[in-house]
Design a protein around this motif. Structure first.
Motif, PDB file in Angstrom:
ATOM      1  N   THR A  78      63.675  29.501  27.235  1.00  0.00           N
ATOM      2  CA  THR A  78      64.877  29.360  26.411  1.00  0.00           C
ATOM      3  C   THR A  78      66.058  29.128  27.342  1.00  0.00           C
ATOM      4  O   THR A  78      65.965  29.313  28.563  1.00  0.00           O
ATOM      5  CB  THR A  78      65.107  30.623  25.565  1.00  0.00           C
ATOM      6  N   LEU A  79      67.173  28.756  26.765  1.00  0.00           N
ATOM      7  CA  LEU A  79      68.370  28.504  27.571  1.00  0.00           C
ATOM      8  C   LEU A  79      68.827  29.787  28.264  1.00  0.00           C
ATOM      9  O   LEU A  79      69.313  29.756  29.391  1.00  0.00           O
ATOM     10  CB  LEU A  79      69.484  27.926  26.698  1.00  0.00           C
ATOM     11  N   GLU A  80      68.640  30.931  27.603  1.00  0.00           N
ATOM     12  CA  GLU A  80      69.036  32.209  28.191  1.00  0.00           C
ATOM     13  C   GLU A  80      68.140  32.579  29.376  1.00  0.00           C
ATOM     14  O   GLU A  80      68.577  33.238  30.317  1.00  0.00           O
ATOM     15  CB  GLU A  80      68.981  33.323  27.133  1.00  0.00           C
ATOM     16  N   GLN A  81      66.878  32.193  29.349  1.00  0.00           N
ATOM     17  CA  GLN A  81      65.939  32.509  30.425  1.00  0.00           C
ATOM     18  C   GLN A  81      66.022  31.509  31.575  1.00  0.00           C
ATOM     19  O   GLN A  81      65.466  31.771  32.648  1.00  0.00           O
ATOM     20  CB  GLN A  81      64.500  32.491  29.896  1.00  0.00           C
ATOM     21  N   LEU A  82      66.702  30.412  31.378  1.00  0.00           N
ATOM     22  CA  LEU A  82      66.715  29.330  32.361  1.00  0.00           C
ATOM     23  C   LEU A  82      67.247  29.795  33.713  1.00  0.00           C
ATOM     24  O   LEU A  82      66.646  29.533  34.749  1.00  0.00           O
ATOM     25  CB  LEU A  82      67.541  28.159  31.830  1.00  0.00           C
ATOM     26  N   LYS A  83      68.353  30.528  33.711  1.00  0.00           N
ATOM     27  CA  LYS A  83      68.966  30.956  34.964  1.00  0.00           C
ATOM     28  C   LYS A  83      68.038  31.895  35.736  1.00  0.00           C
ATOM     29  O   LYS A  83      67.860  31.737  36.945  1.00  0.00           O
ATOM     30  CB  LYS A  83      70.304  31.640  34.696  1.00  0.00           C
ATOM     31  N   THR A  84      67.417  32.845  35.061  1.00  0.00           N
ATOM     32  CA  THR A  84      66.548  33.789  35.763  1.00  0.00           C
ATOM     33  C   THR A  84      65.293  33.101  36.307  1.00  0.00           C
ATOM     34  O   THR A  84      64.809  33.442  37.379  1.00  0.00           O
ATOM     35  CB  THR A  84      66.137  34.956  34.847  1.00  0.00           C
ATOM     36  N   LEU A 113      74.808  22.041  30.197  1.00  0.00           N
ATOM     37  CA  LEU A 113      74.443  23.457  30.228  1.00  0.00           C
ATOM     38  C   LEU A 113      73.537  23.747  31.430  1.00  0.00           C
ATOM     39  O   LEU A 113      73.673  24.781  32.085  1.00  0.00           O
ATOM     40  CB  LEU A 113      73.745  23.856  28.925  1.00  0.00           C
ATOM     41  N   VAL A 114      72.645  22.816  31.745  1.00  0.00           N
ATOM     42  CA  VAL A 114      71.775  22.987  32.915  1.00  0.00           C
ATOM     43  C   VAL A 114      72.589  22.803  34.197  1.00  0.00           C
ATOM     44  O   VAL A 114      72.389  23.524  35.177  1.00  0.00           O
ATOM     45  CB  VAL A 114      70.588  22.002  32.864  1.00  0.00           C
ATOM     46  N   PHE A 115      73.533  21.858  34.198  1.00  0.00           N
ATOM     47  CA  PHE A 115      74.401  21.683  35.353  1.00  0.00           C
ATOM     48  C   PHE A 115      75.215  22.954  35.609  1.00  0.00           C
ATOM     49  O   PHE A 115      75.438  23.339  36.753  1.00  0.00           O
ATOM     50  CB  PHE A 115      75.344  20.493  35.152  1.00  0.00           C
ATOM     51  N   ASP A 116      75.672  23.617  34.545  1.00  0.00           N
ATOM     52  CA  ASP A 116      76.422  24.864  34.702  1.00  0.00           C
ATOM     53  C   ASP A 116      75.567  25.949  35.352  1.00  0.00           C
ATOM     54  O   ASP A 116      76.030  26.688  36.223  1.00  0.00           O
ATOM     55  CB  ASP A 116      76.944  25.356  33.347  1.00  0.00           C
ATOM     56  N   VAL A 117      74.315  26.053  34.930  1.00  0.00           N
ATOM     57  CA  VAL A 117      73.405  27.031  35.535  1.00  0.00           C
ATOM     58  C   VAL A 117      73.231  26.713  37.024  1.00  0.00           C
ATOM     59  O   VAL A 117      73.261  27.603  37.871  1.00  0.00           O
ATOM     60  CB  VAL A 117      72.048  27.037  34.793  1.00  0.00           C
ATOM     61  N   ASN A 119      75.311  25.115  38.979  1.00  0.00           N
ATOM     62  CA  ASN A 119      76.565  25.405  39.684  1.00  0.00           C
ATOM     63  C   ASN A 119      76.736  26.903  39.910  1.00  0.00           C
ATOM     64  O   ASN A 119      77.242  27.318  40.948  1.00  0.00           O
ATOM     65  CB  ASN A 119      77.752  24.849  38.912  1.00  0.00           C
ATOM     66  N   GLN A 120      76.334  27.721  38.945  1.00  0.00           N
ATOM     67  CA  GLN A 120      76.417  29.173  39.115  1.00  0.00           C
ATOM     68  C   GLN A 120      75.517  29.643  40.250  1.00  0.00           C
ATOM     69  O   GLN A 120      75.850  30.563  40.983  1.00  0.00           O
ATOM     70  CB  GLN A 120      76.015  29.882  37.817  1.00  0.00           C
ATOM     71  N   LEU A 121      74.374  28.981  40.407  1.00  0.00           N
ATOM     72  CA  LEU A 121      73.431  29.356  41.473  1.00  0.00           C
ATOM     73  C   LEU A 121      73.687  28.594  42.772  1.00  0.00           C
ATOM     74  O   LEU A 121      72.959  28.779  43.742  1.00  0.00           O
ATOM     75  CB  LEU A 121      71.998  29.095  40.997  1.00  0.00           C
ATOM     76  N   LYS A 122      74.692  27.705  42.760  1.00  0.00           N
ATOM     77  CA  LYS A 122      75.063  26.890  43.924  1.00  0.00           C
ATOM     78  C   LYS A 122      73.892  26.033  44.407  1.00  0.00           C
ATOM     79  O   LYS A 122      73.559  25.993  45.594  1.00  0.00           O
ATOM     80  CB  LYS A 122      75.610  27.760  45.043  1.00  0.00           C
ATOM     81  N   LEU A 123      73.289  25.323  43.456  1.00  0.00           N
ATOM     82  CA  LEU A 123      72.166  24.431  43.747  1.00  0.00           C
ATOM     83  C   LEU A 123      72.614  22.983  43.665  1.00  0.00           C
ATOM     84  O   LEU A 123      73.535  22.646  42.914  1.00  0.00           O
ATOM     85  CB  LEU A 123      71.031  24.642  42.739  1.00  0.00           C
ATOM     86  N   LYS A 124      71.943  22.136  44.422  1.00  0.00           N
ATOM     87  CA  LYS A 124      72.140  20.700  44.281  1.00  0.00           C
ATOM     88  C   LYS A 124      71.359  20.246  43.067  1.00  0.00           C
ATOM     89  O   LYS A 124      70.256  20.721  42.807  1.00  0.00           O
ATOM     90  CB  LYS A 124      71.629  19.961  45.510  1.00  0.00           C
ATOM     91  N   VAL A 125      71.909  19.272  42.323  1.00  0.00           N
ATOM     92  CA  VAL A 125      71.249  18.768  41.122  1.00  0.00           C
ATOM     93  C   VAL A 125      71.048  17.269  41.266  1.00  0.00           C
ATOM     94  O   VAL A 125      71.950  16.538  41.676  1.00  0.00           O
ATOM     95  CB  VAL A 125      72.073  19.050  39.850  1.00  0.00           C
ATOM     96  N   VAL A 126      69.835  16.817  40.907  1.00  0.00           N
ATOM     97  CA  VAL A 126      69.517  15.402  40.883  1.00  0.00           C
ATOM     98  C   VAL A 126      69.058  15.063  39.477  1.00  0.00           C
ATOM     99  O   VAL A 126      68.177  15.729  38.933  1.00  0.00           O
ATOM    100  CB  VAL A 126      68.398  15.067  41.898  1.00  0.00           C
ATOM    101  N   LEU A 127      69.671  14.065  38.871  1.00  0.00           N
ATOM    102  CA  LEU A 127      69.296  13.643  37.524  1.00  0.00           C
ATOM    103  C   LEU A 127      68.280  12.511  37.648  1.00  0.00           C
ATOM    104  O   LEU A 127      68.543  11.480  38.262  1.00  0.00           O
ATOM    105  CB  LEU A 127      70.536  13.158  36.754  1.00  0.00           C
ATOM    106  N   ALA A 128      67.100  12.708  37.069  1.00  0.00           N
ATOM    107  CA  ALA A 128      66.031  11.715  37.153  1.00  0.00           C
ATOM    108  C   ALA A 128      66.282  10.612  36.130  1.00  0.00           C
ATOM    109  O   ALA A 128      66.619  10.887  34.982  1.00  0.00           O
ATOM    110  CB  ALA A 128      64.685  12.374  36.889  1.00  0.00           C
ATOM    111  N   VAL A 129      66.124   9.354  36.552  1.00  0.00           N
ATOM    112  CA  VAL A 129      66.288   8.200  35.682  1.00  0.00           C
ATOM    113  C   VAL A 129      65.172   7.215  35.938  1.00  0.00           C
ATOM    114  O   VAL A 129      64.499   7.274  36.969  1.00  0.00           O
ATOM    115  CB  VAL A 129      67.653   7.500  35.891  1.00  0.00           C
ATOM    116  N   GLU A 130      64.979   6.292  34.999  1.00  0.00           N
ATOM    117  CA  GLU A 130      64.053   5.186  35.173  1.00  0.00           C
ATOM    118  C   GLU A 130      64.827   3.983  35.686  1.00  0.00           C
ATOM    119  O   GLU A 130      65.969   3.767  35.286  1.00  0.00           O
ATOM    120  CB  GLU A 130      63.425   4.791  33.833  1.00  0.00           C
ATOM    121  N   PRO A 131      64.229   3.174  36.537  1.00  0.00           N
ATOM    122  CA  PRO A 131      64.933   1.949  36.960  1.00  0.00           C
ATOM    123  C   PRO A 131      64.992   0.951  35.809  1.00  0.00           C
ATOM    124  O   PRO A 131      64.074   0.864  35.008  1.00  0.00           O
ATOM    125  CB  PRO A 131      64.070   1.429  38.102  1.00  0.00           C
ATOM    126  N   LYS A 132      66.095   0.219  35.731  1.00  0.00           N
ATOM    127  CA  LYS A 132      66.215  -0.821  34.693  1.00  0.00           C
ATOM    128  C   LYS A 132      65.284  -1.961  35.020  1.00  0.00           C
ATOM    129  O   LYS A 132      65.098  -2.321  36.166  1.00  0.00           O
ATOM    130  CB  LYS A 132      67.658  -1.332  34.613  1.00  0.00           C
TER     131      LYS A 132
END
Length: 133
Positions: A78-84, A113-117, A119-132
Motif C-alpha cells: 500500500t502507499l502507507e507501506q511503501l516508505k518502510t 507520491l513515490v517521488f516524495d517518498v 525525497n524523504q529517504l534521500k534516494l535518487k529516482v529514475v523514471l523508466a520509459v519506452e523509447p519512441k
C-alpha cells in the motif's frame, strides 16, 4: 542412337536438423527475454525520445499499475507501506537508486507520491520509459 540419360538425379535438401536449431534458438530468446529484468511488473510505459539507460548498480524497482496498485520488487504494497519497504532495501545499500515504472494513464499526482517518498529517504529516482518508435 539414344544419348539421353536414363537415370535422372533428384536434388533434395534435408531440413530436419534446421528445425531443431530453430526450436532451440526460439526457446533461448524466450527465456532470455524473461530473465532480463524479472523484478518488473509488466506495464505499458510512457514513451520518450531522449530516454537513456541507467547505469546504477544497486536499484530497487517500484511500479504503479493502471489500477493504482503499488509494487516494490513485484511485491504488492500500500502507499502507507511503501516508505518502510524501500527503507529495508536502503539499509542494505545506502547508495540505492529507485527505478520507477509507471503505467500509461496514471496521473502525475500518484507518481509524485513515490517521488516524495524517495525525497524523504534521500534516494535518487529514475523514471523508466519506452523509447519512441
Amino acid at each position: 542412337m539414344n544419348l539421353r540419360k536414363r537415370n535422372k538425379a533428384t536434388v533434395e535438401v534435408h531440413t530436419s536438423a534446421l528445425n531443431d536449431i530453430m526450436f532451440f534458438l526460439m526457446l533461448f530468446f524466450l527465456l532470455a527475454s524473461a530473465v532480463v529484468n524479472p523484478q518488473v511488473v509488466k506495464l505499458l510505459l510512457p514513451r520518450s525520445e531522449s530516454g537513456q539507460q541507467s547505469n546504477a548498480q544497486k536499484t530497487v524497482t517500484v511500479s504503479i499499475d493502471e489500477n493504482l496498485k503499488y509494487f516494490v520488487e513485484k511485491q504488492p504494497v500500500t502507499l502507507e507501506q511503501l516508505k518502510t519497504e524501500v527503507e529495508k532495501y536502503q539499509q542494505s545499500s545506502p547508495d540505492l537508486t529507485l527505478v520507477l515504472y509507471v503505467a500509461r494513464g496514471v496521473s502525475i499526482e500518484n507518481t509524485m507520491l513515490v517521488f516524495d517518498v524517495a525525497n524523504q529517504l534521500k534516494l535518487k529516482v529514475v523514471l523508466a520509459v519506452e523509447p519512441k518508435k
